[in-house]
Enzyme design. Structure first.
Site, PDB file in Angstrom:
ATOM      1  N   SER A   4       0.742  -1.265   0.078  1.00  0.00           N
ATOM      2  CA  SER A   4      -0.032  -0.056  -0.063  1.00  0.00           C
ATOM      3  C   SER A   4       0.740   1.135  -0.022  1.00  0.00           C
ATOM      4  O   SER A   4       0.223   2.352  -0.305  1.00  0.00           O
ATOM      5  CB  SER A   4      -0.979  -0.062   1.287  1.00  0.00           C
ATOM      6  N   ASP A  29      -3.579   8.627   7.317  1.00  0.00           N
ATOM      7  CA  ASP A  29      -4.488   7.732   8.025  1.00  0.00           C
ATOM      8  C   ASP A  29      -4.112   6.801   9.275  1.00  0.00           C
ATOM      9  O   ASP A  29      -5.301   5.969   9.584  1.00  0.00           O
ATOM     10  CB  ASP A  29      -5.305   6.818   7.048  1.00  0.00           C
ATOM     11  N   HIS A  32      -0.360   5.381   6.838  1.00  0.00           N
ATOM     12  CA  HIS A  32       0.126   5.908   5.682  1.00  0.00           C
ATOM     13  C   HIS A  32       0.370   7.208   5.733  1.00  0.00           C
ATOM     14  O   HIS A  32      -0.133   8.023   6.638  1.00  0.00           O
ATOM     15  CB  HIS A  32      -0.875   5.573   4.335  1.00  0.00           C
TER      16      HIS A  32
END
Length: 372
Positions: free
Chosen positions: A44, A344, A347
């Site tokens: 991610s 978040d 990240h």
């Protein structure tokens, strides 16, 4: 100041040009390099929209929903940030366009492809299942991404792939973050998880050898961020012992674990450099660059009071709640994400990605044989 005013006009403008060049952002500087395409593997931290196009994927952080992408793209793109991620800044430094996600079939891939998928592990799901670690059925590990890569090459360059790859950059990772994450969050203890580091690093080495055998000559191998500084880890693994936290407020044991992985990784890279002396294999010190942000947060424009808190989240000291994360209907982002390192909870923000790239990019490009 008087001495500066007394300089001849030509010398003054020459000095001005030198000064501006010195203080300009490396990621925005002109780069001389014959890298014509970039291929990104990973999870991610590098995903540009693959997981949101993966059938059956049920992701915790909904990067296909607002407020993801609000700062730069003005819409969700599948990137896990309010804007750009590090690979976007790297391709910009190379004067290339942003990489499109491999599963986004409506786009072209003339300057490379992004194969990264959120949640991806280095090692196959079968390895972890044998060790009682459960992974989602849609996990897209390194081996699967390499399969995509080979299919892409076969369909685009055929017998000339070695030539294509000689003018390319392969970004191998980061890898390992999800291998360890799934262990920690399934309540494996640090001593046991440390025993898996050699296996994870060996998996990364196999991936690097694979792309070298296909013709890659320049490979960037990033590390991951210090785990103990992430709001998700800080919230999930609180410690009542004040000595468990470092000067930044990060959990020492998880940061020590990250350092252990990176030392092991770098020893592996040293061995590969000896085995393949004609290939430029460069370590991307994302971990060290992140710590530099914390060390000099104010000078980088970050708010010291929210240095370990998520911009987009809700609840608690770190503004993170696993049951109500960014992308959920009731969760809003902060009004000033450029002053936050964390987006978040796991990240980072567009601004943090920009600053990290600026810290590493000049040295990185030099080691890849480029001039800035």
């Amino acid at each position: 100041m008087a001495s500066l005013i007394s300089l001849p006009k030509l010398s003054f403008f020459l000095l001005l040009i030198i000064t501006l060049a010195f203080f300009s952002s490396p990621s925005a500087a002109q780069t001389k390099c014959n890298i014509k395409s970039v291929y990104q593997f990973g999870d991610s931290l590098a995903d540009a929209g693959n997981v949101i196009r993966t059938p059956g994927a049920n992701i915790i952080f909904r990067a296909n929903r607002a407020p993801y992408g609000e700062t730069f793209f003005k819409r969700p793109t599948g990137r896990f940030s309010d804007g750009r991620i590090i690979i976007d800044y790297i391709t910009s430094a190379l004067k290339l366009s942003f990489l499109n996600a491999y599963l986004d079939s409506g786009n072209t891939f003339s300057q490379g492809v992004n194969f990264a998928v959120a949640g991806a592990t280095t090692l196959n799901s079968s390895f972890w299942a044998a060790r009682n670690v459960r992974l989602p059925a849609w996990n897209t590990p390194l081996a699967a991404q390499l399969g995509w890569f080979k299919s892409h090459l076969q369909s685009t360059c055929g017998s000339n792939c070695a030539q294509t790859l000689s003018n390319s950059l392969v970004v191998m990772g980061e890898w390992g973050g999800n291998d360890y994450y799934n262990n920690f969050f399934q309540r494996k203890q640090l001593p046991e998880v440390r025993t898996y580091v050699p296996f994870v690093v060996a998996g990364i080495m196999r991936g690097i050898k694979d792309v070298i055998q296909l013709g890659a000559t320049r490979i960037l191998v990033p590390g991951f961020f210090p785990l103990g500084c992430l709001p998700l880890y800080l919230t999930t693994f609180p410690d009542t012992n004040a000595n468990a936290y470092d000067q930044f407020g990060c959990l020492r044991n998880y940061n020590d674990f990250a350092s252990y992985h990176h030392r092991y990784l770098n020893r592996g890279l040293d061995n590969l450099r000896r085995e393949f002396p004609s290939v430029r294999i460069v370590y991307g010190d994302y971990n060290g660059a992140f710590l530099t942000l914390l060390q000099s947060a104010t000078s980088f424009g970050f708010n010291q009071n929210t240095l370990l808190a998520a911009c987009c989240g809700t609840g608690g000291r770190y503004n993170f709640n696993f049951s109500n994360v960014c992308g959920s209907a009731s969760v809003r982002a902060c009004s000033n994400p450029a002053q936050y390192v964390h987006w978040d909870g796991i990240h980072l923000t567009d601004e943090a990605h920009r600053r990290i790239t600026d810290i590493i990019v000049k040295d990185m490009l030099s080691r890849l044989g480029c001039s800035v």
